[in-house]
Enzyme design. Structure first.
Site, PDB file in Angstrom:
ATOM      1  N   GLY A  38     -24.587  59.598  25.459  1.00 40.95           N
ATOM      2  CA  GLY A  38     -24.678  58.490  26.416  1.00 40.95           C
ATOM      3  C   GLY A  38     -24.053  58.801  27.763  1.00 40.95           C
TER       4      GLY A  38
ATOM      5  N   ASN B 241     -18.144  61.204  26.740  1.00 42.15           N
ATOM      6  CA  ASN B 241     -19.562  61.205  26.376  1.00 42.15           C
ATOM      7  C   ASN B 241     -20.205  62.485  26.885  1.00 42.15           C
ATOM      8  OD1 ASN B 241     -19.415  58.599  25.238  1.00 42.15           O
ATOM      9  ND2 ASN B 241     -19.600  57.672  27.265  1.00 42.15           N
TER      10      ASN B 241
ATOM     11  N   HIS C  70     -15.521  63.517  32.279  1.00 42.76           N
ATOM     12  CA  HIS C  70     -14.553  62.421  32.409  1.00 42.76           C
ATOM     13  C   HIS C  70     -14.127  61.929  31.039  1.00 42.76           C
ATOM     14  CE1 HIS C  70     -18.681  60.880  32.602  1.00 42.76           C
ATOM     15  NE2 HIS C  70     -18.259  59.798  31.976  1.00 42.76           N
ATOM     16  N   LEU C  71     -12.892  61.470  30.969  1.00 38.79           N
ATOM     17  CA  LEU C  71     -12.372  60.821  29.770  1.00 38.79           C
ATOM     18  C   LEU C  71     -12.281  59.337  30.079  1.00 38.79           C
ATOM     19  CD1 LEU C  71      -9.425  63.196  28.749  1.00 38.79           C
ATOM     20  CD2 LEU C  71     -11.824  63.361  28.137  1.00 38.79           C
TER      21      LEU C  71
HETATM   22  P1  5GP Z   1     -20.526  57.906  31.111  1.00 35.32           P
HETATM   23  O1  5GP Z   1     -21.606  56.900  30.806  1.00 35.32           O
HETATM   24  O2  5GP Z   1     -21.112  59.065  31.886  1.00 35.32           O
HETATM   25  O3  5GP Z   1     -19.707  58.311  29.955  1.00 35.32           O
HETATM   26  O4  5GP Z   1     -19.503  57.151  32.039  1.00 35.32           O
HETATM   27  C1  5GP Z   1     -19.672  56.949  33.403  1.00 35.32           C
HETATM   28  C2  5GP Z   1     -18.790  55.777  33.755  1.00 35.32           C
HETATM   29  O5  5GP Z   1     -18.642  55.757  35.153  1.00 35.32           O
HETATM   30  C3  5GP Z   1     -19.378  54.421  33.341  1.00 35.32           C
HETATM   31  O6  5GP Z   1     -18.447  53.754  32.497  1.00 35.32           O
HETATM   32  C4  5GP Z   1     -19.600  53.705  34.660  1.00 35.32           C
HETATM   33  O7  5GP Z   1     -19.346  52.333  34.602  1.00 35.32           O
HETATM   34  C5  5GP Z   1     -18.636  54.428  35.593  1.00 35.32           C
HETATM   35  N1  5GP Z   1     -19.070  54.455  36.980  1.00 35.32           N
HETATM   36  C6  5GP Z   1     -20.321  54.792  37.428  1.00 35.32           C
HETATM   37  N2  5GP Z   1     -20.364  54.725  38.767  1.00 35.32           N
HETATM   38  C7  5GP Z   1     -19.113  54.342  39.170  1.00 35.32           C
HETATM   39  C8  5GP Z   1     -18.543  54.103  40.455  1.00 35.32           C
HETATM   40  O8  5GP Z   1     -19.180  54.224  41.499  1.00 35.32           O
HETATM   41  N3  5GP Z   1     -17.241  53.732  40.494  1.00 35.32           N
HETATM   42  C9  5GP Z   1     -16.489  53.599  39.341  1.00 35.32           C
HETATM   43  N4  5GP Z   1     -15.219  53.224  39.499  1.00 35.32           N
HETATM   44  N5  5GP Z   1     -17.005  53.817  38.126  1.00 35.32           N
HETATM   45  C10 5GP Z   1     -18.302  54.187  38.033  1.00 35.32           C
END
Ligand code: 5GP
Length: 117
Positions: free
Chosen positions: A96, A90, A103-104
């Site tokens: 989003g 994302n 990250h993937l």
């Molecule tokens: P994005 O929304 O930026 O594509 O994805 C971020 C992801 O990181 C989300 O799926 C969210 O659940 C995950 N995430 C956020 N904070 C943490 C955390 O403290 N630990 C882990 N394991 N995942 C996290």
């Protein structure tokens, strides 16, 4: 070289907060998502704090390759290869993105709809 920027993922890289780590190399770390959207949901990140794919440059060629190969290896490790899986990154507001460290998402273990919401 210091690894991990000022995001929650930087804290995970530096082991300042816990995570269920499933894979690690010199350049890549992978851990289970805290809010899984599929039976298997793993976040795969470069240790180098690149903000998003949109912030990557030709100097990142090596680590971007490492990330893609890591996802395929982790999918094998997790037994996802037969059923298939999805890899998502994302970017920014419309994408989003909520954590501003590239990250993937590796998602598998169920049928995933397309197009995504
Ligand atoms: P994005 O929304 O930026 O594509 O994805 C971020 C992801 O990181 C989300 O799926 C969210 O659940 C995950 N995430 C956020 N904070 C943490 C955390 O403290 N630990 C882990 N394991 N995942 C996290």
């Amino acid at each position: 070289m210091s690894h991990g920027g000022d995001t929650i993922f930087g804290k995970i890289i530096r082991r300042e907060i816990p995570a269920t780590i499933v894979y690690e190399t010199e350049s890549v770390l992978a851990f289970r998502d805290i809010a899984p959207q599929a039976p298997t949901h793993i976040v795969v990140i470069p240790k180098e704090p690149i903000v998003s794919l949109a912030h990557s440059t030709p100097e990142h060629r090596g680590v971007l390759g490492d990330l893609m190969l890591a996802v395929a290896e982790i999918a094998r490790q997790e037994g996802l290869e037969d059923g298939g899986y999805r890899v998502v990154t994302n970017i920014g507001r419309h994408g989003g993105q909520t954590v501003f460290h590239l990250h993937l998402h590796l998602l598998g273990g169920r049928d995933l709809s397309w197009p995504p919401g």
